[in-house]
Design a protein around this motif. Structure first.
Motif, PDB file in Angstrom:
ATOM      1  N   TYR A 101      -5.266 -12.615  12.049  1.00 33.99           N
ATOM      2  CA  TYR A 101      -6.329 -12.208  12.965  1.00 33.99           C
ATOM      3  C   TYR A 101      -7.421 -11.434  12.229  1.00 33.99           C
ATOM      4  CZ  TYR A 101      -3.835 -13.482  17.256  1.00 33.99           C
ATOM      5  OH  TYR A 101      -3.226 -14.163  18.273  1.00 33.99           O
ATOM      6  N   PHE A 102      -6.999 -10.480  11.408  1.00 34.52           N
ATOM      7  CA  PHE A 102      -8.000  -9.720  10.654  1.00 34.52           C
ATOM      8  C   PHE A 102      -8.871 -10.667   9.821  1.00 34.52           C
ATOM      9  CE2 PHE A 102      -5.315  -5.860  11.219  1.00 34.52           C
ATOM     10  CZ  PHE A 102      -6.303  -4.941  11.522  1.00 34.52           C
ATOM     11  N   GLY A 103      -8.214 -11.594   9.130  1.00 33.33           N
ATOM     12  CA  GLY A 103      -8.949 -12.478   8.230  1.00 33.33           C
ATOM     13  C   GLY A 103      -9.902 -13.409   8.950  1.00 33.33           C
ATOM     14  N   THR A 104      -9.457 -13.901  10.111  1.00 38.56           N
ATOM     15  CA  THR A 104     -10.323 -14.769  10.902  1.00 38.56           C
ATOM     16  C   THR A 104     -11.596 -14.023  11.301  1.00 38.56           C
ATOM     17  OG1 THR A 104      -8.458 -16.056  11.692  1.00 38.56           O
ATOM     18  CG2 THR A 104     -10.445 -16.084  13.054  1.00 38.56           C
ATOM     19  N   ALA A 105     -11.432 -12.776  11.714  1.00 38.08           N
ATOM     20  CA  ALA A 105     -12.604 -11.962  12.075  1.00 38.08           C
ATOM     21  C   ALA A 105     -13.434 -11.631  10.838  1.00 38.08           C
ATOM     22  CB  ALA A 105     -12.152 -10.686  12.778  1.00 38.08           C
ATOM     23  N   TYR A 106     -12.758 -11.298   9.736  1.00 37.57           N
ATOM     24  CA  TYR A 106     -13.477 -10.863   8.527  1.00 37.57           C
ATOM     25  C   TYR A 106     -14.348 -11.981   7.963  1.00 37.57           C
ATOM     26  CZ  TYR A 106     -14.132  -9.013   3.779  1.00 37.57           C
ATOM     27  OH  TYR A 106     -14.665  -8.578   2.591  1.00 37.57           O
ATOM     28  N   SER A 107     -13.764 -13.169   7.818  1.00 38.31           N
ATOM     29  CA  SER A 107     -14.517 -14.291   7.267  1.00 38.31           C
ATOM     30  C   SER A 107     -15.723 -14.620   8.158  1.00 38.31           C
ATOM     31  CB  SER A 107     -13.603 -15.514   7.144  1.00 38.31           C
ATOM     32  OG  SER A 107     -14.260 -16.572   6.488  1.00 38.31           O
ATOM     33  N   ALA A 108     -15.523 -14.571   9.461  1.00 40.31           N
ATOM     34  CA  ALA A 108     -16.615 -14.858  10.397  1.00 40.31           C
ATOM     35  C   ALA A 108     -17.719 -13.807  10.283  1.00 40.31           C
ATOM     36  CB  ALA A 108     -16.073 -14.899  11.824  1.00 40.31           C
ATOM     37  N   MET A 109     -17.321 -12.538  10.196  1.00 40.16           N
ATOM     38  CA  MET A 109     -18.318 -11.468  10.159  1.00 40.16           C
ATOM     39  C   MET A 109     -19.090 -11.469   8.846  1.00 40.16           C
ATOM     40  SD  MET A 109     -15.876  -8.810  12.151  1.00 40.16           S
ATOM     41  CE  MET A 109     -16.658  -7.308  11.648  1.00 40.16           C
ATOM     42  N   ARG A 110     -18.448 -11.902   7.755  1.00 40.31           N
ATOM     43  CA  ARG A 110     -19.181 -12.044   6.501  1.00 40.31           C
ATOM     44  C   ARG A 110     -20.247 -13.128   6.615  1.00 40.31           C
ATOM     45  NH1 ARG A 110     -16.119 -13.483   1.590  1.00 40.31           N
ATOM     46  NH2 ARG A 110     -17.733 -12.409   0.414  1.00 40.31           N
ATOM     47  N   LYS A 111     -19.943 -14.182   7.372  1.00 40.40           N
ATOM     48  CA  LYS A 111     -20.898 -15.286   7.493  1.00 40.40           C
ATOM     49  C   LYS A 111     -22.190 -14.846   8.174  1.00 40.40           C
ATOM     50  CE  LYS A 111     -17.622 -19.174   7.551  1.00 40.40           C
ATOM     51  NZ  LYS A 111     -16.327 -18.482   7.353  1.00 40.40           N
ATOM     52  N   ILE A 112     -22.122 -13.863   9.070  1.00 42.14           N
ATOM     53  CA  ILE A 112     -23.343 -13.421   9.756  1.00 42.14           C
ATOM     54  C   ILE A 112     -23.854 -12.100   9.188  1.00 42.14           C
ATOM     55  CG2 ILE A 112     -22.889 -14.704  11.880  1.00 42.14           C
ATOM     56  CD1 ILE A 112     -21.915 -12.050  13.142  1.00 42.14           C
ATOM     57  N   GLY A 113     -23.327 -11.688   8.052  1.00 45.96           N
ATOM     58  CA  GLY A 113     -23.912 -10.560   7.329  1.00 45.96           C
ATOM     59  C   GLY A 113     -23.641  -9.202   7.928  1.00 45.96           C
ATOM     60  N   VAL A 114     -22.488  -9.032   8.585  1.00 44.13           N
ATOM     61  CA  VAL A 114     -22.154  -7.702   9.109  1.00 44.13           C
ATOM     62  C   VAL A 114     -22.006  -6.741   7.923  1.00 44.13           C
ATOM     63  CG1 VAL A 114     -20.400  -6.334  10.311  1.00 44.13           C
ATOM     64  CG2 VAL A 114     -21.014  -8.620  11.149  1.00 44.13           C
ATOM     65  N   GLY A 115     -22.712  -5.635   7.994  1.00 40.37           N
ATOM     66  CA  GLY A 115     -22.654  -4.692   6.880  1.00 40.37           C
ATOM     67  C   GLY A 115     -23.321  -3.386   7.238  1.00 40.37           C
ATOM     68  N   PRO A 116     -23.577  -2.560   6.236  1.00 42.79           N
ATOM     69  CA  PRO A 116     -24.100  -1.206   6.478  1.00 42.79           C
ATOM     70  C   PRO A 116     -25.377  -1.215   7.313  1.00 42.79           C
ATOM     71  CG  PRO A 116     -23.458  -1.455   4.185  1.00 42.79           C
ATOM     72  CD  PRO A 116     -23.345  -2.808   4.814  1.00 42.79           C
ATOM     73  N   GLY A 117     -25.386  -0.382   8.333  1.00 45.74           N
ATOM     74  CA  GLY A 117     -26.577  -0.222   9.159  1.00 45.74           C
ATOM     75  C   GLY A 117     -26.774  -1.295  10.204  1.00 45.74           C
ATOM     76  N   GLN A 118     -25.876  -2.282  10.251  1.00 53.50           N
ATOM     77  CA  GLN A 118     -26.058  -3.402  11.173  1.00 53.50           C
ATOM     78  C   GLN A 118     -25.466  -3.086  12.545  1.00 53.50           C
ATOM     79  OE1 GLN A 118     -27.341  -6.857  10.179  1.00 53.50           O
ATOM     80  NE2 GLN A 118     -28.336  -5.297   8.939  1.00 53.50           N
ATOM     81  N   SER A 119     -26.005  -3.785  13.544  1.00 54.37           N
ATOM     82  CA  SER A 119     -25.419  -3.713  14.888  1.00 54.37           C
ATOM     83  C   SER A 119     -24.702  -5.030  15.173  1.00 54.37           C
ATOM     84  CB  SER A 119     -26.503  -3.451  15.937  1.00 54.37           C
ATOM     85  OG  SER A 119     -27.507  -4.454  15.889  1.00 54.37           O
ATOM     86  N   ARG A 140     -27.828 -13.533  14.468  1.00 55.17           N
ATOM     87  CA  ARG A 140     -26.881 -14.611  14.165  1.00 55.17           C
ATOM     88  C   ARG A 140     -25.564 -14.396  14.895  1.00 55.17           C
ATOM     89  NH1 ARG A 140     -26.625 -15.278   7.805  1.00 55.17           N
ATOM     90  NH2 ARG A 140     -27.185 -13.078   7.748  1.00 55.17           N
ATOM     91  N   ALA A 141     -25.029 -15.493  15.402  1.00 59.96           N
ATOM     92  CA  ALA A 141     -23.759 -15.448  16.126  1.00 59.96           C
ATOM     93  C   ALA A 141     -22.739 -16.335  15.435  1.00 59.96           C
ATOM     94  CB  ALA A 141     -23.951 -15.909  17.572  1.00 59.96           C
ATOM     95  N   VAL A 142     -21.483 -15.945  15.537  1.00 62.77           N
ATOM     96  CA  VAL A 142     -20.395 -16.748  14.983  1.00 62.77           C
ATOM     97  C   VAL A 142     -19.289 -16.817  16.020  1.00 62.77           C
ATOM     98  CG1 VAL A 142     -19.353 -14.752  13.792  1.00 62.77           C
ATOM     99  CG2 VAL A 142     -18.889 -17.079  12.967  1.00 62.77           C
ATOM    100  N   ASN A 143     -18.695 -17.986  16.152  1.00 63.16           N
ATOM    101  CA  ASN A 143     -17.668 -18.188  17.169  1.00 63.16           C
ATOM    102  C   ASN A 143     -16.296 -18.365  16.532  1.00 63.16           C
ATOM    103  OD1 ASN A 143     -16.358 -18.757  19.607  1.00 63.16           O
ATOM    104  ND2 ASN A 143     -16.627 -20.955  19.273  1.00 63.16           N
ATOM    105  N   VAL A 144     -15.370 -17.471  16.887  1.00 63.60           N
ATOM    106  CA  VAL A 144     -13.965 -17.652  16.521  1.00 63.60           C
ATOM    107  C   VAL A 144     -13.101 -17.651  17.781  1.00 63.60           C
ATOM    108  CG1 VAL A 144     -14.079 -16.737  14.178  1.00 63.60           C
ATOM    109  CG2 VAL A 144     -13.731 -15.158  16.085  1.00 63.60           C
ATOM    110  N   GLY A 145     -13.754 -17.666  18.936  1.00 66.57           N
ATOM    111  CA  GLY A 145     -13.044 -17.627  20.203  1.00 66.57           C
ATOM    112  C   GLY A 145     -12.631 -19.016  20.652  1.00 66.57           C
TER     113      GLY A 145
END
Ligand SMILES: [Zn+2]
Length: 388
Positions: free
Chosen positions: A167-185, A300-305
């Motif tokens: 579960y963690f990895g599925t979320a992590y890989s998806a969030m990397r694809k949309i550039g989740v990082g410092p200062g982001q919402s 950007r949106a990513v779907n893992v649902g």
């Protein structure tokens, strides 16, 4: 010949049985892992009842029977193949179940998740050949796997917590694809389920400063917010009828959607940088559309649902607002190594998980009774050690 106990499925819809079978020998580039914990996903109950097999007439997505399921094994390396030099017996590991063919164009270019034969060991996938080559899921005392699948675990990461890395990895890989990082919402649509909660924990670790989450259960949402009240905010959204929202992002009655208003208010009027959809099976397309409309221009949106309904996407709205939407499945072993390192350093805090560990002999009871009252906070784990 050494033997082991494995929970095997002999017929879809029937209970698994504990069978004594031979311990496999690792091939030259494989390892043998003694399983100490295996995560159990609620979806496994649907899989073994052949819900998905019934969707594919020739049933080529499911492993041949008898099958050993178990998606998220963690344990100790027991033996290594003759061509393995950097992994040794005794190493603590998580086994990434993502199998690919290793020799197609996508695999050769280092993109195994894009392999046309992509298969999840111990679950289902696109290649009967791979399922026959790696027939051991984590609901067994030993499994073989390629050495390239191993995520080495820091001493501070328990086997039970590591069994949640799917579960963690599925979320992590998806969030990397949309550039989740410092200062982001980031808006996490469905923040209190397994995927959503893990996405929130990772967003905190990855430096996102504004983390918004939706859900239906207000009490669970409050528990998620309590992880970091200054960075997480939550909104309970009732079940919305399954109908197309207006392309403008307005509400059903012509007024603005309260969800969109809330997201924009939290982001100085812009809308969120990113959205990850973690909605469960059965959620209507409209619930995902509402979250899409929370994106800022260029978001950007990513779907893992698991929304199954077709989305009423307005392509013109997406173009003029520069909206990105992509899907994501699973994660690479390298991404697994990232998470293990973050957990070891303490930047990824997994302590909120409540491990519910059951022996292998109770696997059928676990599958039949996975109550989700605590949402993503409960971590269902099978311990296959100790059965004789
Ligand atoms: Zn391939």
């Amino acid at each position: 010949m050494p033997t082991m106990i494995a929970a095997r499925l002999h017929a879809y819809g029937a209970p698994m049985t504990l069978d004594r079978i031979a311990v496999p020998e690792p091939r030259p580039t494989d390892v043998l892992v003694e399983v100490k914990a295996c995560g159990v996903v609620p979806n496994l109950a649907r899989v073994v009842s052949n819900f998905f097999g019934s969707l594919t007439p020739d049933n080529k997505m499911m492993p041949p029977l008898p099958a050993i399921f178990g998606l998220d094994p963690a344990g100790v390396v027991a033996k290594v193949g003759e061509q393995i030099w950097s992994v040794r017996p005794g190493d603590r590991v998580y086994v990434n179940p993502a199998r690919s063919c290793g020799s197609c164009k996508m695999c050769r270019s280092g993109q195994p998740l894009d392999c046309p034969s992509f298969t999840l060991q111990g679950y289902f996938g696109r290649s009967q050949d791979i399922m026959r080559a790696y027939p051991y899921g984590g609901l067994a005392q030993f499994i073989t796997a390629p050495a390239t699948a191993l995520v080495k675990l820091p001493d501070s990461l328990s086997f039970e917590a590591a069994a949640r890395l799917g579960y963690f990895g599925t979320a992590y890989s998806a969030m990397r694809k949309i550039g989740v990082g410092p200062g982001q919402s980031l808006l996490i649509n469905g923040i209190s389920g397994q995927l959503g909660l893990n996405a929130a924990q990772l967003a905190l670790a990855m430096g996102a400063t504004t983390i918004l989450g939706t859900g239906r259960n207000a009490a669970l949402l409050d528990r998620v917010k309590a992880l970091a009240p200054e960075r997480i905010d939550v909104l309970a959204v009732p079940n919305v009828p399954s109908q197309s929202p207006p392309a403008s992002g307005g509400g059903q009655g012509g007024g603005p959607d309260p969800l969109v208003v809330w997201a924009k208010t939290a982001t100085d009027g812009y809308g969120v940088d990113g959205m990850i959809d973690c909605l469960p099976p059965g959620a209507p397309a409209s619930a995902m559309m509402r979250a899409l409309f929370c994106l800022r221009r260029g978001g950007r949106a990513v779907n893992v649902g698991a929304v199954l309904e077709p989305l009423p996407v307005n392509a013109f709205w997406m173009m003029t607002n520069r909206i990105g939407l992509q899907g994501s499945v699973w994660f690479t072993t390298a991404e697994g190594e990232d998470m293990a390192a973050m957990a070891g350093a303490g930047t990824l805090d997994m302590s909120v998980l409540e491990h519910r560990v059951s022996p292998l002999s109770e696997v059928n009871e676990v599958l039949a009774g996975m109550d989700e009252r605590n949402g993503g906070f409960t971590n269902f784990v099978i311990d296959p050690t100790g059965v004789a």
